[in-house]
Structure formats: C-alpha cells, structure tokens
Design an enzyme around this catalytic site. Structure first.
Site, mmCIF file in Angstrom:
data_model
loop_
_atom_site.group_PDB
_atom_site.id
_atom_site.type_symbol
_atom_site.label_atom_id
_atom_site.label_comp_id
_atom_site.label_asym_id
_atom_site.label_seq_id
_atom_site.Cartn_x
_atom_site.Cartn_y
_atom_site.Cartn_z
ATOM 1 N N TYR A 175 0.838 -1.204 0.000
ATOM 2 C CA TYR A 175 0.000 0.000 0.000
ATOM 3 C C TYR A 175 0.875 1.258 0.000
ATOM 4 O O TYR A 175 1.805 1.401 0.796
ATOM 5 C CB TYR A 175 -0.906 0.017 1.232
ATOM 6 C CG TYR A 175 -1.752 1.278 1.325
ATOM 7 C CD1 TYR A 175 -2.874 1.429 0.519
ATOM 8 C CD2 TYR A 175 -1.405 2.305 2.180
ATOM 9 C CE1 TYR A 175 -3.639 2.577 0.569
ATOM 10 C CE2 TYR A 175 -2.162 3.465 2.250
ATOM 11 C CZ TYR A 175 -3.282 3.609 1.440
ATOM 12 O OH TYR A 175 -4.036 4.753 1.492
ATOM 13 N N HIS A 196 -3.485 16.153 -2.602
ATOM 14 C CA HIS A 196 -4.003 16.221 -1.243
ATOM 15 C C HIS A 196 -3.847 17.602 -0.605
ATOM 16 O O HIS A 196 -4.414 17.863 0.456
ATOM 17 C CB HIS A 196 -3.319 15.168 -0.368
ATOM 18 C CG HIS A 196 -3.824 13.773 -0.601
ATOM 19 N ND1 HIS A 196 -3.959 13.229 -1.850
ATOM 20 C CD2 HIS A 196 -4.224 12.807 0.270
ATOM 21 C CE1 HIS A 196 -4.421 11.991 -1.752
ATOM 22 N NE2 HIS A 196 -4.590 11.709 -0.476
ATOM 23 N N ASN A 208 0.517 10.544 6.081
ATOM 24 C CA ASN A 208 -0.199 9.672 7.006
ATOM 25 C C ASN A 208 0.314 9.892 8.420
ATOM 26 O O ASN A 208 1.215 9.207 8.890
ATOM 27 C CB ASN A 208 0.002 8.198 6.621
ATOM 28 C CG ASN A 208 -1.195 7.659 5.862
ATOM 29 O OD1 ASN A 208 -2.250 8.274 5.826
ATOM 30 N ND2 ASN A 208 -1.022 6.503 5.249
ATOM 31 N N TYR A 263 -21.352 28.982 45.423
ATOM 32 C CA TYR A 263 -20.549 27.883 44.886
ATOM 33 C C TYR A 263 -19.262 28.369 44.218
ATOM 34 O O TYR A 263 -18.255 27.656 44.218
ATOM 35 C CB TYR A 263 -21.365 27.088 43.866
ATOM 36 C CG TYR A 263 -22.381 26.145 44.453
ATOM 37 C CD1 TYR A 263 -22.563 26.029 45.824
ATOM 38 C CD2 TYR A 263 -23.166 25.358 43.621
ATOM 39 C CE1 TYR A 263 -23.494 25.158 46.354
ATOM 40 C CE2 TYR A 263 -24.110 24.478 44.131
ATOM 41 C CZ TYR A 263 -24.264 24.386 45.501
ATOM 42 O OH TYR A 263 -25.189 23.520 46.015
ATOM 43 N N ARG A 309 -17.192 28.548 47.362
ATOM 44 C CA ARG A 309 -17.204 27.364 48.225
ATOM 45 C C ARG A 309 -16.779 26.099 47.473
ATOM 46 O O ARG A 309 -16.230 25.177 48.074
ATOM 47 C CB ARG A 309 -18.606 27.198 48.816
ATOM 48 C CG ARG A 309 -18.755 26.043 49.782
ATOM 49 C CD ARG A 309 -19.923 26.214 50.751
ATOM 50 N NE ARG A 309 -21.137 26.671 50.144
ATOM 51 C CZ ARG A 309 -22.214 25.926 49.914
ATOM 52 N NH1 ARG A 309 -22.201 24.639 50.211
ATOM 53 N NH2 ARG A 309 -23.295 26.449 49.384
ATOM 54 N N PHE A 326 -2.875 6.167 12.050
ATOM 55 C CA PHE A 326 -3.105 7.558 11.662
ATOM 56 C C PHE A 326 -4.423 8.106 12.192
ATOM 57 O O PHE A 326 -4.717 9.291 12.046
ATOM 58 C CB PHE A 326 -3.120 7.682 10.139
ATOM 59 C CG PHE A 326 -4.024 6.658 9.484
ATOM 60 C CD1 PHE A 326 -5.391 6.707 9.638
ATOM 61 C CD2 PHE A 326 -3.478 5.635 8.726
ATOM 62 C CE1 PHE A 326 -6.219 5.761 9.043
ATOM 63 C CE2 PHE A 326 -4.296 4.685 8.128
ATOM 64 C CZ PHE A 326 -5.676 4.748 8.289
ATOM 65 N N GLU A 358 -12.937 5.159 4.052
ATOM 66 C CA GLU A 358 -12.607 5.787 5.335
ATOM 67 C C GLU A 358 -13.928 6.260 5.942
ATOM 68 O O GLU A 358 -14.302 7.426 5.851
ATOM 69 C CB GLU A 358 -11.610 6.915 5.110
ATOM 70 C CG GLU A 358 -10.305 6.376 4.515
ATOM 71 C CD GLU A 358 -9.466 7.399 3.790
ATOM 72 O OE1 GLU A 358 -9.825 8.600 3.828
ATOM 73 O OE2 GLU A 358 -8.461 7.020 3.168
#
Length: 508
Positions: free
Chosen positions: A55, A85, A199, A282, A285, A329, A415
């Site tokens: 791959y 990309h 990746n 609060y 406290r 990844f 994916e």
C-alpha cells in the site's frame, strides 16, 4: 538552550517540544535514529523493486488502493499524492502550530518505521532550525488517514512548491523563492515518502501539546484571580480545608485547595467566620471541586500527549521486510482529549464570569460600590467588562460541542469513520483565548475590589496579584475604555508573566 535537541522518535518530552516550537531551540537527528531510518529505507527499496502489492508504494491510496502502480510510475505517484491532497483552505495555521506539526512528523519518521530516506528528515531539520514556516491552511483535515491536507501543504514546500509564511508580513511567499534564498535544494520524493509524510496525526498532536500547556497556564492564572475574588468578597476559607479533599479521595481537589490556601496566606479578609452567616456561593465554596475537574482533564490529555509525541502514525508501518497495514493515523484519542480540554477551559471561563458578576452586584458583593464605579450613576465602572465576559462564555458554550461526536465518511466510504480532531483543535485555541480574556476581566475587577477593602489586606498571593495588575493596569479613578487593559492582562496571562510575578511572592 545552546545544544540542539536530539530526535530519535522515542524520547521527545513536552518541555522539549515547547523549547523547539515556542522558543526556537534547534534540533538534530540522533545517530541511532539515522541508522534505523536507513535500515527501514532498504526494506522499501526492496519492495519497490519487487512485484509485491504494498500500500502506498506499489498501489494507489484510499479508495484507489486496489490500483497497482508500475515501477516506472512510483516516483510520480508520490508527487501526485502530495499535490492532489494539498486541498486546504482558510487562514494559515499559526507559526507555533506549524512548527509543532513539523517537529512531530520529523520525530515520528525518525523512529525508523516509515521507510523514508534520511535526506527527507534532514530537510525538515533545516526548516525548523532556520525558522521556515510552511503556509498550511487551517481547514481540510478530518483527522483520519492522518492530517492529510495540512501535511500535504507541508509536503509541497519540501518539493519546492506551495509557500512559506513571511516572518515580516505574515503573507505567503513562494516556496521556490524562499528555498533559493536559503540555499536549500528541494527534494525529489521517492517510493513511500509522500504517503509517509501525509499519514500522520501531527496537526492534532501539535494542537494538543500546545493546549495542555496553555490550559495549565490558564488554570494557574484563574487560581490567582480566584484568590483575589476570595479576598475581595471576604470569603470563608473553611471550604478549602484539606480534610474535605482527603475524604473525597481526590488528590486534584486537595492540590487545588492547597494552591488557593497558599495564595490567601496572611489575609485579614478571607478568614474563618466565628459566627454563622450562611454559606458562600458555589463560585467560592466549590473552588477545589471545580478546579479538580480541570486538573483531571489536563492530566488525561497530558497522558495522551506523552504517548503521541513519540508515536509512529504512518500506514503501512515497516517492520523489517513486513509492511503492516493498520490505522495508527486515526486521531480519535487526540480528538477526545482536545474536546475534553475545551470543556475544561469553559469550566474556568464560566466559573470566572460568575465571580466577576458577584463582585459588581451591590446586593451580593458584601458592601462594595455598584459595579465598582467611582461615582455610580455618573460612571458605569466595570459594568460592560462583565458583558464581555458573558459574551465570551456564551461563545465558548457553542464551541465546546464535541467535534469528535460526529463523523462524515470519506474516500468512497473506505474511510467511513473519521475523528474530526483538527476542528476540535482549532476551536479549542479559540476557547482558550476567550478563557484568558474572561480570567483577565476577573483579575482586573477583583484587584480593583481588593483596593476598596483598604486598610484591610489580602493574602500574600492576592497582594502580589494586585501588584502585578498595577504594573499593567492603572486604578479605575474615572471611566475609560477598558479594552486595552483587558488585552494587556490577557497577554500577561498567556505568556505566564503575571503568574510568575505572583509565584515569586507566594509559590503555589
């Protein structure tokens, strides 16, 4: 920090990360790491010369992984991957986030499990040491298959394309021109190097490492502001008793209470009441309990950072001649931590705004003038800074919706579940910036209120906090625009200088 930080993919710590990313410490590839990288590279070269389906080496990517690539097309495959990309949009990521992204990708590749050449790592080292910051857009990563788009924009600069952020103007400069000026030759990507660059979880991990430190800094500042408010509102320190944390079995609660007790030490305002007068709200406290939750969140995220700084997040991962395909990844652990820190930061902001409102409310602030105005009616005092705090808290309340709670599938459903961690990180930075401003408002208002209690004095920490405030912000003798005051204190919270001044007088 004269010595470069050696990187080996195994020993990077958060303080080292911050030294490089924020303070400019140089880096160097450790000799043992270089040897491991060379050995890993040999496995890739053997695979590329064979007819094996590996791959990202001899196949396409993502939903195109079933396509085999001929040996002659392997270099083209890597360059094509980076170019296609690099599809990010939006504003450029900040200098520190990009430096963190580069450092983490470099350190991961230095582990020797990704099959890249040492020349690629040397180029990343040169970028870091020369202060070169690639132009990386904020938007485009879904936080699975790595931070693909952001890392692709980094990859462009390595091959002489894309751009760098100008240190002078903040605008983009052409990568080719910058590299020529620096005398740096771009690299020609070889088998697997494109996919090894892309990746990885480097953007999410950079966001998280910076945020862990930033939230810790904000919490310290919030503790100081709380002490100021505790004194100004004449709170009862009974709620800070260590035994309460002991019986709840919560060390973080004890640590939070101990810090406030230290800051209040010596006070003649925040003293135990001898007669029953009801209980504090609060926001006074329950300080130890709420700050304990913030401490727990930081501890959780810090643990994830400790693992991720030295993680191999490539795919496939090289073990000798075996290429193991998996999902390192995937950013889900990082996304969860980023979303958790956003919620914790909002705790600080919402908690702080409520004390500011009380300090300004004449029915609730134990005798202080309305809005701390010099002449109520004629002057408005700090009425509108509380509006600002409320507006920022509301903004945060919309931003803390967890990004990682929803997923949209990508790559033709190959994916099909992604982390959305990059958006979790981007909005966390906004939440943290808003929180610092809210705490700055409380610090300013509580400091002014403390001066109204004279001749009584607050604790050592409160008085030191007031002194730190007055080094930056003048007393409120007449109405003026408080905008610059708030920004100045927020900056002193962000860089830690105001808290350091307090710690010099009251270490907490």
């Amino acid at each position: 920090m004269t010595d470069p930080l050696p990187l080996d993919g195994r020993s990077l710590k958060l303080d080292g990360f911050l030294d490089v990313v924020r303070h400019g410490r140089e880096v160097v590839l450790a000799p043992a790491a270089r040897a491991a990288v060379v050995e890993s590279r040999r496995a890739v070269e053997r695979a590329a010369a064979s007819d094996r389906a590996v791959y990202g080496v001899t196949t396409g990517f993502g939903g195109l992984s079933h396509h085999r690539i001929s040996p002659g097309k392997i270099p083209e495959l890597q360059v094509s991957l980076v170019r296609s990309h690099a599809s990010g949009t939006g504003p450029a990521l900040s200098r520190e986030v990009v430096r963190g992204l580069m450092l983490l990708r470099l350190n991961s590749l230095a582990r020797g499990r990704s099959g890249v050449r040492p020349e690629l790592l040397d180029l990343l080292v040169a970028f870091l040491n020369r202060g070169l910051v690639p132009w990386v857009p904020e938007q485009g990563s879904v936080g699975a298959s790595g931070d693909l788009a952001p890392l692709a924009h980094l990859g462009l600069t390595l091959i002489g394309e894309g751009g760098f952020v100008s240190a002078k103007t903040g605008t983009a400069e052409t990568a080719r021109v910058v590299l020529e000026h620096e005398g740096i030759a771009p690299i020609t990507l070889a088998a697997k190097e494109g996919v090894a660059l892309l990746n990885g979880t480097a953007l999410m991990a950079s966001y998280l490492a910076l945020a862990v430190e930033d939230l810790r800094t904000a919490m310290d500042a919030a503790s100081v502001a709380i002490a100021l408010s505790f004194d100004a509102l004449e709170g009862d320190p009974e709620s800070l008793d260590d035994r309460l944390g002991e019986v709840r079995n919560l060390e973080e609660q004890r640590a939070a209470a101990r810090a406030i007790r230290t800051l209040l030490d010596g006070s003649n305002l925040a003293v135990r009441r001898t007669e029953w007068a009801g209980q504090d709200p609060y926001t006074l406290r329950c300080v130890p309990q709420v700050l304990a939750a913030v401490r727990l969140a930081i501890g959780f995220a810090d643990g994830i950072v400790g693992h991720e700084l030295n993680a191999v997040t490539d795919n496939p991962v090289v073990f000798d001649d075996e290429f193991v395909n998996g999902g390192n990844f995937h950013g889900q652990p990082l996304a969860l931590a980023l979303d958790t820190l956003a919620i914790a930061a909002q705790y600080l902001a919402a908690f702080s705004e409520r004390r500011t409102a009380r300090l300004l409310h004449p029915a609730l602030n134990r005798g202080l003038p309305a809005f701390l105005a010099p002449e109520p009616g004629v002057s408005s005092g700090f009425m509108i800074p509380q509006y600002l705090a409320a507006a920022l808290v509301n903004e945060n309340s919309t931003l803390v919706h967890p990004a990682s709670a929803a997923s949209l599938p990508t790559s033709a459903d190959q994916e099909d579940f992604v982390s959305m961690g990059p958006w979790a990180g981007a909005k966390l930075r906004t939440v943290l910036a808003n929180t610092r401003k809210v705490v700055a408002v409380e610090w300013i208002v509580a400091g002014e209120a403390l001066e109204h209690r004279r001749p009584k004095t607050g604790g050592k920490g409160s008085e030191a906090a007031l002194h730190a405030l007055r080094q930056r912000v003048a007393p409120w003798t007449a109405d003026r625009s408080p905008a610059a005051d708030i920004e100045r204190m927020a900056a002193a919270i962000a860089d830690g200088s105001a808290v350091r001044e307090v710690r010099a007088a009251a270490p907490f």
